[in-house]
Design a protein around this motif. Structure first.
Motif, PDB file in Angstrom:
ATOM      1  N   THR A 223       0.833  -1.211   0.000  1.00  0.00           N
ATOM      2  CA  THR A 223       0.000   0.000   0.000  1.00  0.00           C
ATOM      3  C   THR A 223       0.866   1.258   0.000  1.00  0.00           C
ATOM      4  OG1 THR A 223      -1.571  -1.239   1.325  1.00  0.00           O
ATOM      5  CG2 THR A 223      -1.913   1.141   1.171  1.00  0.00           C
ATOM      6  N   TYR A 224       1.863   1.287   0.891  1.00  0.00           N
ATOM      7  CA  TYR A 224       2.753   2.451   0.957  1.00  0.00           C
ATOM      8  C   TYR A 224       3.452   2.665  -0.378  1.00  0.00           C
ATOM      9  CZ  TYR A 224       2.377   1.649   6.030  1.00  0.00           C
ATOM     10  OH  TYR A 224       1.934   1.453   7.298  1.00  0.00           O
ATOM     11  N   PHE A 225       3.916   1.547  -0.939  1.00  0.00           N
ATOM     12  CA  PHE A 225       4.640   1.616  -2.205  1.00  0.00           C
ATOM     13  C   PHE A 225       3.752   2.211  -3.292  1.00  0.00           C
ATOM     14  CE2 PHE A 225       6.890   0.190  -5.963  1.00  0.00           C
ATOM     15  CZ  PHE A 225       8.209   0.149  -5.570  1.00  0.00           C
TER      16      PHE A 225
ATOM     17  N   LEU B 207      -7.937  19.880   3.018  1.00  0.00           N
ATOM     18  CA  LEU B 207      -7.155  18.939   2.205  1.00  0.00           C
ATOM     19  C   LEU B 207      -6.295  18.008   3.057  1.00  0.00           C
ATOM     20  CD1 LEU B 207      -5.994  21.244  -0.730  1.00  0.00           C
ATOM     21  CD2 LEU B 207      -7.655  19.380  -0.817  1.00  0.00           C
ATOM     22  N   VAL B 208      -6.536  17.996   4.379  1.00  0.00           N
ATOM     23  CA  VAL B 208      -5.763  17.100   5.226  1.00  0.00           C
ATOM     24  C   VAL B 208      -6.057  15.656   4.831  1.00  0.00           C
ATOM     25  CG1 VAL B 208      -5.441  16.264   7.591  1.00  0.00           C
ATOM     26  CG2 VAL B 208      -5.656  18.702   7.147  1.00  0.00           C
ATOM     27  N   ASP B 209      -5.000  14.843   4.819  1.00  0.00           N
ATOM     28  CA  ASP B 209      -5.126  13.428   4.495  1.00  0.00           C
ATOM     29  C   ASP B 209      -5.461  13.170   3.033  1.00  0.00           C
ATOM     30  OD1 ASP B 209      -4.595  10.995   5.548  1.00  0.00           O
ATOM     31  OD2 ASP B 209      -6.660  10.533   6.060  1.00  0.00           O
ATOM     32  N   LYS B 210      -5.324  14.192   2.188  1.00  0.00           N
ATOM     33  CA  LYS B 210      -5.550  13.986   0.749  1.00  0.00           C
ATOM     34  C   LYS B 210      -4.194  14.057   0.043  1.00  0.00           C
ATOM     35  CE  LYS B 210     -10.311  15.158   0.230  1.00  0.00           C
ATOM     36  NZ  LYS B 210     -10.570  15.436   1.659  1.00  0.00           N
ATOM     37  N   PRO B 211      -3.873  13.027  -0.742  1.00  0.00           N
ATOM     38  CA  PRO B 211      -2.594  13.025  -1.454  1.00  0.00           C
ATOM     39  C   PRO B 211      -2.395  14.262  -2.335  1.00  0.00           C
ATOM     40  CG  PRO B 211      -3.614  10.877  -1.576  1.00  0.00           C
ATOM     41  CD  PRO B 211      -4.614  11.778  -0.931  1.00  0.00           C
ATOM     42  N   SER B 212      -3.511  14.849  -2.807  1.00  0.00           N
ATOM     43  CA  SER B 212      -3.376  16.007  -3.689  1.00  0.00           C
ATOM     44  C   SER B 212      -2.608  17.143  -3.018  1.00  0.00           C
ATOM     45  CB  SER B 212      -4.755  16.482  -4.132  1.00  0.00           C
ATOM     46  OG  SER B 212      -5.565  16.729  -3.001  1.00  0.00           O
ATOM     47  N   SER B 213      -2.790  17.299  -1.693  1.00  0.00           N
ATOM     48  CA  SER B 213      -2.076  18.373  -1.007  1.00  0.00           C
ATOM     49  C   SER B 213      -0.560  18.148  -1.095  1.00  0.00           C
ATOM     50  CB  SER B 213      -2.513  18.453   0.454  1.00  0.00           C
ATOM     51  OG  SER B 213      -2.256  17.237   1.114  1.00  0.00           O
TER      52      SER B 213
ATOM     53  N   ALA C 153       4.750  15.025   4.269  1.00  0.00           N
ATOM     54  CA  ALA C 153       3.948  13.801   4.315  1.00  0.00           C
ATOM     55  C   ALA C 153       3.556  13.483   5.762  1.00  0.00           C
ATOM     56  CB  ALA C 153       4.738  12.647   3.702  1.00  0.00           C
ATOM     57  N   SER C 154       4.469  13.723   6.687  1.00  0.00           N
ATOM     58  CA  SER C 154       4.188  13.364   8.081  1.00  0.00           C
ATOM     59  C   SER C 154       3.128  14.266   8.716  1.00  0.00           C
ATOM     60  CB  SER C 154       5.468  13.394   8.912  1.00  0.00           C
ATOM     61  OG  SER C 154       5.839  14.720   9.209  1.00  0.00           O
ATOM     62  N   ILE C 155       2.951  15.480   8.186  1.00  0.00           N
ATOM     63  CA  ILE C 155       1.929  16.335   8.799  1.00  0.00           C
ATOM     64  C   ILE C 155       0.636  16.395   7.996  1.00  0.00           C
ATOM     65  CG2 ILE C 155       3.529  17.766  10.110  1.00  0.00           C
ATOM     66  CD1 ILE C 155       3.249  19.873   7.934  1.00  0.00           C
ATOM     67  N   PHE C 156       0.689  16.099   6.700  1.00  0.00           N
ATOM     68  CA  PHE C 156      -0.537  16.165   5.890  1.00  0.00           C
ATOM     69  C   PHE C 156      -1.338  14.875   5.942  1.00  0.00           C
ATOM     70  CE2 PHE C 156       1.097  19.584   2.679  1.00  0.00           C
ATOM     71  CZ  PHE C 156       1.083  20.518   3.703  1.00  0.00           C
ATOM     72  N   LEU C 157      -0.660  13.744   6.097  1.00  0.00           N
ATOM     73  CA  LEU C 157      -1.357  12.458   6.030  1.00  0.00           C
ATOM     74  C   LEU C 157      -1.697  11.949   7.425  1.00  0.00           C
ATOM     75  CD1 LEU C 157       0.748  10.714   3.231  1.00  0.00           C
ATOM     76  CD2 LEU C 157      -1.342  12.053   2.992  1.00  0.00           C
ATOM     77  N   ARG C 158      -2.884  11.361   7.563  1.00  0.00           N
ATOM     78  CA  ARG C 158      -3.340  10.896   8.880  1.00  0.00           C
ATOM     79  C   ARG C 158      -3.589   9.392   8.919  1.00  0.00           C
ATOM     80  NH1 ARG C 158      -5.442  15.701  11.289  1.00  0.00           N
ATOM     81  NH2 ARG C 158      -3.640  17.071  11.112  1.00  0.00           N
ATOM     82  N   THR C 159      -4.310   8.875   7.912  1.00  0.00           N
ATOM     83  CA  THR C 159      -4.664   7.450   7.980  1.00  0.00           C
ATOM     84  C   THR C 159      -3.608   6.589   7.311  1.00  0.00           C
ATOM     85  OG1 THR C 159      -6.023   7.920   6.061  1.00  0.00           O
ATOM     86  CG2 THR C 159      -7.182   7.530   8.116  1.00  0.00           C
TER      87      THR C 159
ATOM     88  N   PRO D 124       8.166   6.728   3.170  1.00  0.00           N
ATOM     89  CA  PRO D 124       8.971   7.218   4.306  1.00  0.00           C
ATOM     90  C   PRO D 124       8.219   7.212   5.630  1.00  0.00           C
ATOM     91  CG  PRO D 124       9.297   8.617   2.407  1.00  0.00           C
ATOM     92  CD  PRO D 124       8.197   7.667   2.056  1.00  0.00           C
ATOM     93  N   ILE D 125       6.990   7.693   5.655  1.00  0.00           N
ATOM     94  CA  ILE D 125       6.293   7.710   6.947  1.00  0.00           C
ATOM     95  C   ILE D 125       5.794   6.323   7.322  1.00  0.00           C
ATOM     96  CG2 ILE D 125       5.613  10.075   7.442  1.00  0.00           C
ATOM     97  CD1 ILE D 125       3.165   9.681   5.837  1.00  0.00           C
ATOM     98  N   GLY D 126       5.405   5.526   6.325  1.00  0.00           N
ATOM     99  CA  GLY D 126       4.944   4.172   6.612  1.00  0.00           C
ATOM    100  C   GLY D 126       6.046   3.341   7.251  1.00  0.00           C
TER     101      GLY D 126
END
Lengths: 299, 302
Positions: free
Chosen positions: A91-93, A157-163, A236-242, A249-251
Motif C-alpha cells: 500500500t505504501y509503495f 485537504l488534510v489526508d488527501k494526497p493532492s495536497s 507527508a508526516s503532517i498532511f497524512l493521517r490514515t 517514508p512515513i509508513g
C-alpha cells in the motif's frame, strides 16, 4: 556490488601496473589505489550490508560475531514484507508511486511551459520572474510547514494526497525551470525561426521541434521531481493521517518505531524502496551531473 | 523578424503585432508556474511572518490572536532554544566541512584516469541518490548496540571499549553520528561540483609549473587550490544552507538530536504551539540569512 568493487580494483591495478605512466612510482600507485578502494568501500559497504541482511536468516542476523559473507540465504523477509497482514508495504509503495508519478508529470508540464517562456519569448517582467523563481529556492521546508499546514487544514485537504502533490510540485519548480530553461536555450533558435518562416505557429514549433529535441532534459526533470517526491518526509508526516494513505517514508518510519529487532524485514523493505530510484539513476547518470548538482528541495 | 506584421489568423483574434502575440503567449505559458509559486511559497512565507506574532488556536474555526513579540521573547529566554541553535551550528559546520573536504579528496582522486573510472564514479554517487529512508535504516542497523557491525568492530575487535554503547540513543554521541551520516550522504554532491571545475583547469598551467620545477604539492597549492577557491566556497555555502535547514535526515536517524528545524517541528506538531513554531522558523531563517550575507561579503567577496 562486491563483483564491481573487485573488477574496479583489478582494473585499477592493471591501469597502474600495466603500461603507461612513467612518472609515478609503484608506491604512489599503491597509495592511489588504496585511496580509491577506501572511498568506494566507505560509499558502498552500507549498501552491501543492506542487501546481505535482507537475505540472511534470523539466526545469522542476530548472532555475534556478525557474518560478513553469508552462507545461507532466505526469502522470508521478502515474504513478510509482501504479505499485507504483516504490514502494508505494498500500500505504501503504491501511494508513493502514485504521488511521485503525478508530481513528475505535472512538473514536466508546468515547467516546460514556464521554461520555454523564459528561454524564448520576449516580454516585460521576464527577468524578474525568472530570477524571482530562483530566489524562492532560499525558503526551506521548515519555513513553510506551519503556514502550509494551516492552509491545508483550512481548505480541508488534510489526508488527501493532492495536497502533497501540489506541495512537491511547487517546491521542485525552481530547479525544474532552471534545468529546462538552460536546455531550451541550447536549442539553436534558427531552427525555430526557420519553421516559423515556413508558416508554422509558435505553438506548433514548440510541440514539433523544441520538445522532441529536449526530450533528455524533460526526462531528467521528471526523474528529479519523482525522486524528491519519493523521498519527502516532512510534509507527508503532517498532511497524512490514515495509514492507508501513508507514503513509504512515513509508513516505514511508523513500522520501525512499532517493532523491535526486525532488521531483516526493514532491510528488505529498504531495498525495495531503493530499487525504482537506482534504476532511474542508472538511466539518468549522464544528465545527473548537470541537474542534480544544482541540488534538490532540501539538498 | 519583420516588425509590425499584421496577421488575422493564429492564436488570438484581433489585430496584434507578432511581438505582442509573443508577449501574450509568454505570459500565458509562465502564468501557471508563477501563480503556483506565489500561492504555495510566497503567500505561505508571508503568512508565516504574521503567524509568528499570533497565538494560533488548535481548532481551525477560530482565528489567530495577536500577541506581538511574545513568542520571540519566550524563545530568547528559553534554554532549549539556545541549545537547539548551538546544535544546529555544530551539526551544520562539521557535516558541511567533512562533506566538502571528502568531495575535494574524491575529486582529486578521480581526476586521474584509471580503468573503470566511470563505473566507480557512478557507484560513489549512491549514498547521495539512494532514498533517505533506506540509508537512515542501514545506518541504524549498522549502529545497533546489540548486533550492529560498527559497535562490534570498534568494541570487540579494536577494543576501544565503547562496547554496548547505544550511539544513536545517547545525546552526546548521536550528534556526531548524524554529522558522520550527513557527511557520508552528501560528499558525492560536493564531489560532482568540484570535479566539474577541476577538469576545466587548463593542462598547460601544470605543464608550465612542471617545467619550472614545481613539486606536486606546490602545483596543488599554487594552481589547483586557487582555481578551486570559488567552487569550494560555493559548495560550502550551498551545503551550509541545506544542512542548516535539515530535518528528515536527523529525525529519521535519531530522536536524540534537537536542532532548530526539529525544535520547530516538535513545537508545532507535538505541543501544538503553531505560533511559537512559526517564530522559531523565522529566527532560523533570519540567522541563516545573516550568515549567508556575512559569508558572501567576507569569504566569497562578491
Amino acid at each position: 556490488m562486491l563483483k564491481t568493487i573487485l573488477t574496479t580494483t583489478v582494473d585499477g591495478f592493471r591501469a597502474a601496473f600495466g603500461r603507461g605512466r612513467i612518472e609515478t612510482s609503484p608506491l604512489e600507485r599503491a597509495v592511489f589505489l588504496l585511496a580509491v578502494g577506501t572511498v568506494l568501500l566507505v560509499s558502498l559497504f552500507p549498501f552491501y550490508w543492506m542487501v546481505v541482511t535482507s537475505f540472511m536468516p534470523e539466526s545469522a542476523i542476530y548472532s555475534l560475531p556478525p557474518t560478513l559473507v553469508p552462507t545461507e540465504f532466505t526469502l522470508d523477509h521478502y515474504e513478510s514484507v509482501f504479505s499485507p497482514e504483516t504490514f502494508p508495504f505494498v500500500t505504501y509503495f503504491k501511494n508513493s508511486l502514485i504521488i511521485s508519478l503525478l508530481t513528475g508529470g505535472l512538473s514536466v508540464l508546468v515547467a516546460t511551459f514556464g521554461a520555454y517562456s523564459f528561454a524564448r519569448l520576449e516580454y516585460r517582467g521576464r527577468g524578474l520572474f525568472s530570477r524571482g523563481v530562483l530566489l524562492v529556492y532560499m525558503f526551506s521546508g521548515i519555513l513553510l510547514v506551519v503556514p502550509l499546514f494551516q492552509i491545508v487544514v483550512w481548505l480541508g485537504l488534510v489526508d488527501k494526497p493532492s495536497s502533497l502533490v501540489i506541495t512537491y510540485l511547487v517546491q521542485t519548480l525552481p530547479v525544474s525551470l532552471y534545468m529546462l530553461g538552460n536546455y531550451f536555450r541550447s536549442v539553436p533558435p534558427e531552427i525555430e525561426e526557420a519553421a516559423i518562416m515556413d508558416g508554422y505557429s509558435r505553438i506548433e514549433v514548440v510541440f514539433r521541434i523544441t520538445l522532441p529535441l529536449s526530450a533528455p532534459a524533460i526526462v531528467a526533470v521528471f526523474i528529479y521531481t519523482f525522486m524528491i517526491a519519493w523521498n519527502e518526509y516532512l510534509f507527508a508526516s503532517i498532511f497524512l493521517r490514515t495509514q492507508s494513505n501513508f507514503t513509504l517514508p512515513i509508513g516505514l518510519d511508523a513500522l520501525s518505531s512499532g517493532f523491535h529487532q526486525v532488521w531483516g524485514q526493514i532491510m528488505a523493505a529498504s531495498l525495495m524502496t531503493s530499487i525504482p530510484i537506482v534504476v532511474m539513476f542508472v538511466y539518468l547518470e549522464k544528465y545527473m551531473v548537470e541537474g542534480l548538482t544544482f541540488g534538490s528541495v532540501e539538498g | 523578424m519583420a516588425t509590425q506584421t499584421r496577421t488575422k489568423t493564429g492564436l488570438l483574434s484581433g489585430d496584434y503585432t507578432i511581438e505582442q502575440k509573443e508577449a501574450i503567449l509568454g505570459y500565458l505559458l509562465v502564468a501557471p508556474a508563477v501563480l503556483l509559486v506565489g500561492a504555495v511559497i510566497l503567500y505561505p512565507v508571508a503568512y508565516n511572518v504574521y503567524l509568528s506574532f499570533t497565538q494560533v488556536p488548535i481548532s481551525p474555526e477560530q482565528s489567530p490572536t495577536w500577541v506581538g513579540l511574545r513568542h520571540y521573547r519566550t524563545l530568547l529566554s528559553s534554554g532549549a532554544f539556545w541549545d537547539a541553535l548551538t546544535n544546529t551550528i555544530v551539526f551544520t559546520f562539521f557535516s558541511d566541512t567533512l562533506a566538502t573536504a571528502g568531495g575535494l579528496g574524491a575529486a582529486l582522486l578521480f581526476n586521474r584516469r584509471f580503468r573503470g573510472r566511470r563505473i566507480a564514479r557512478g557507484l560513489m554517487l549512491l549514498p547521495y541518490v539512494a532514498p533517505l529512508i533506506a540509508v537512515a535504516y542501514i545506518w541504524q542497523w549498522l549502529l545497533d548496540p546489540l548486533y550492529g557491525l560498527v559497535p562490534y568492530v570498534l568494541g570487540d575487535l579494536l577494543g576501544l571499549g565503547i562496547g554496548q554503547l547505544d550511539v544513536l540513543n545517547n545525546a552526546g554521541t548521536a550528534l556526531w553520528a548524524v554529522v558522520a551520516f550527513d557527511a557520508w550522504r552528501y560528499f558525492p554532491f560536493a564531489f560532482l561540483m568540484i570535479i566539474a571545475r577541476l577538469q576545466a583547469i587548463p593542462a598547460d598551467m601544470y605543464e608550465a609549473a612542471k617545467i619550472d620545477g614545481a613539486s606536486r604539492f606546490a602545483q596543488f597549492k599554487d594552481i589547483t587550490l586557487p582555481e578551486l577557491k570559488y567552487v569550494l566556497g560555493t559548495v560550502f555555502l550551498l551545503r551550509w544552507i541545506w544542512n542548516f535547514n535539515k530535518f528528515a535526515d536527523i529525525w529519521l536517524l535519531t530522536r536524540q538530536v534537537q536542532t532548530l528545524p526539529i525544535y520547530a517541528y516538535q513545537t508545532a506538531f507535538a505541543n501544538y504551539n503553531q505560533g511559537q513554531a512559526a517564530a522559531i522558523a523565522m529566527v532560523l531563517f533570519l540567522a541563516l540569512m545573516g550568515f549567508v550575507l556575512l559569508y558572501v561579503t567576507w569569504i566569497l567577496e562578491w
